[in-house]
Design an enzyme around this catalytic site. Structure first.
Site, PDB file in Angstrom:
ATOM      1  N   HIS A 132       0.841  -1.204   0.000  1.00  0.00           N
ATOM      2  CA  HIS A 132       0.000   0.000   0.000  1.00  0.00           C
ATOM      3  C   HIS A 132       0.874   1.251   0.000  1.00  0.00           C
ATOM      4  O   HIS A 132       1.946   1.276   0.606  1.00  0.00           O
ATOM      5  CB  HIS A 132      -0.931  -0.006   1.214  1.00  0.00           C
ATOM      6  CG  HIS A 132      -2.026   1.002   1.119  1.00  0.00           C
ATOM      7  ND1 HIS A 132      -1.834   2.332   1.413  1.00  0.00           N
ATOM      8  CD2 HIS A 132      -3.325   0.884   0.736  1.00  0.00           C
ATOM      9  CE1 HIS A 132      -2.969   2.987   1.221  1.00  0.00           C
ATOM     10  NE2 HIS A 132      -3.895   2.135   0.815  1.00  0.00           N
ATOM     11  N   GLU A 178      -3.737   1.670  -7.323  1.00  0.00           N
ATOM     12  CA  GLU A 178      -4.173   2.814  -6.512  1.00  0.00           C
ATOM     13  C   GLU A 178      -3.348   4.038  -6.889  1.00  0.00           C
ATOM     14  O   GLU A 178      -2.214   4.188  -6.444  1.00  0.00           O
ATOM     15  CB  GLU A 178      -4.064   2.507  -5.016  1.00  0.00           C
ATOM     16  CG  GLU A 178      -2.783   1.805  -4.565  1.00  0.00           C
ATOM     17  CD  GLU A 178      -2.472   2.069  -3.098  1.00  0.00           C
ATOM     18  OE1 GLU A 178      -3.381   2.390  -2.338  1.00  0.00           O
ATOM     19  OE2 GLU A 178      -1.285   1.981  -2.737  1.00  0.00           O
TER      20      GLU A 178
END
Length: 248
Positions: free
Chosen positions: A95, A165
């Site tokens: 992430h 993302e």
């Protein structure tokens, strides 16, 4: 083969026993299609509790991070075996917040991915570019670099879900247009096909992870290479159910 729609909920450093109970009970009582896979990722403190609450077969629990050792003197870390021991099935790795705040580089994320897969959990592998990289036209260079690091360590991607993302869209309210997301997802799949083969790439799910919410999720419905979402803030709200049902 049709790819099963996948929605991950990343609670980040949010939630309490009460709020997580409310979120899971909302999922338990909601009308959710059978052909969807939902993974909620609460803080590690609440993994065990979340697993105990989930009643829907379409819903499982994942962790937000895991270390690349089974045990040892690694204060503050959680091992994959511990995550599995409490019933979690997935872990988020790579992430952007781990990359930026905790200085996890491509190689470290690749090593963690290899270890987690070897220990028997699924991996939600996050990739994506910053606003500066996007403005410089380096989006594909960045995601291919991030993927290459993992490709050097992992040959079987059966239990990997890739989450694209765009870092510039996380928590900002900004989102890539569905058309932009489709173009990038298609490029990611084409790149992975060149490395893993057409079959593996066609079966791999690629999620969109940039400020997806109950209002915009449906606009991605007809995008062939957008196989679901990794949801941040909206996963804490009732609209999470709307995202899950956005393919109906």
């Amino acid at each position: 083969m049709a790819r099963t729609f996948f929605v991950g909920g990343n609670f980040k450093l949010n939630g309490s026993k009460q709020s997580i109970k409310e979120i899971v009970e909302r999922l338990n009582t909601a009308s959710i299609p059978e052909n969807v896979e939902v993974v909620i990722c609460p803080p590690a403190t609440y993994l065990d509790y979340s697993v105990s609450l989930v009643k829907k077969p379409q819903v499982t629990v994942g962790a937000q991070n895991a270390y690349l050792k089974a045990s040892g003197a690694f204060t503050g870390e959680n091992s994959v075996d511990q995550i599995k021991d409490v019933g979690a099935k997935w872990v988020i790795l790579g992430h952007s917040e781990r990359r930026s705040y905790f200085h996890e580089d491509d190689k470290f994320i690749a090593d963690k991915t290899k270890f987690a897969l070897g220990q028997g959990v699924g991996v939600i592998l996050c990739i994506g570019e910053t606003l500066e990289e996007k403005k410089a036209g380096k989006t594909l260079d960045v995601v291919e670099r991030q993927l290459n690091a993992v490709l050097e360590e992992v040959k079987d991607w059966t239990n990997v879900v890739v989450a694209y993302e765009p870092v510039w869209a996380i928590g900002t309210g900004l989102a890539a247009t569905p058309e932009d997301a489709q173009d990038i997802h298609a490029s990611i799949r084409k790149f992975l096909a060149s490395k893993l083969g057409d079959k593996a790439a066609s079966e791999l799910r690629i999620l969109y992870g940039g400020s997806a919410n109950g209002s915009n999720a449906v606009t991605f419905k007809d995008k062939a290479d957008v196989d679901g979402f990794l949801v941040g803030g909206a996963s804490l709200k009732p609209e999470f159910v709307d995202i899950i049902n956005s393919r109906n």
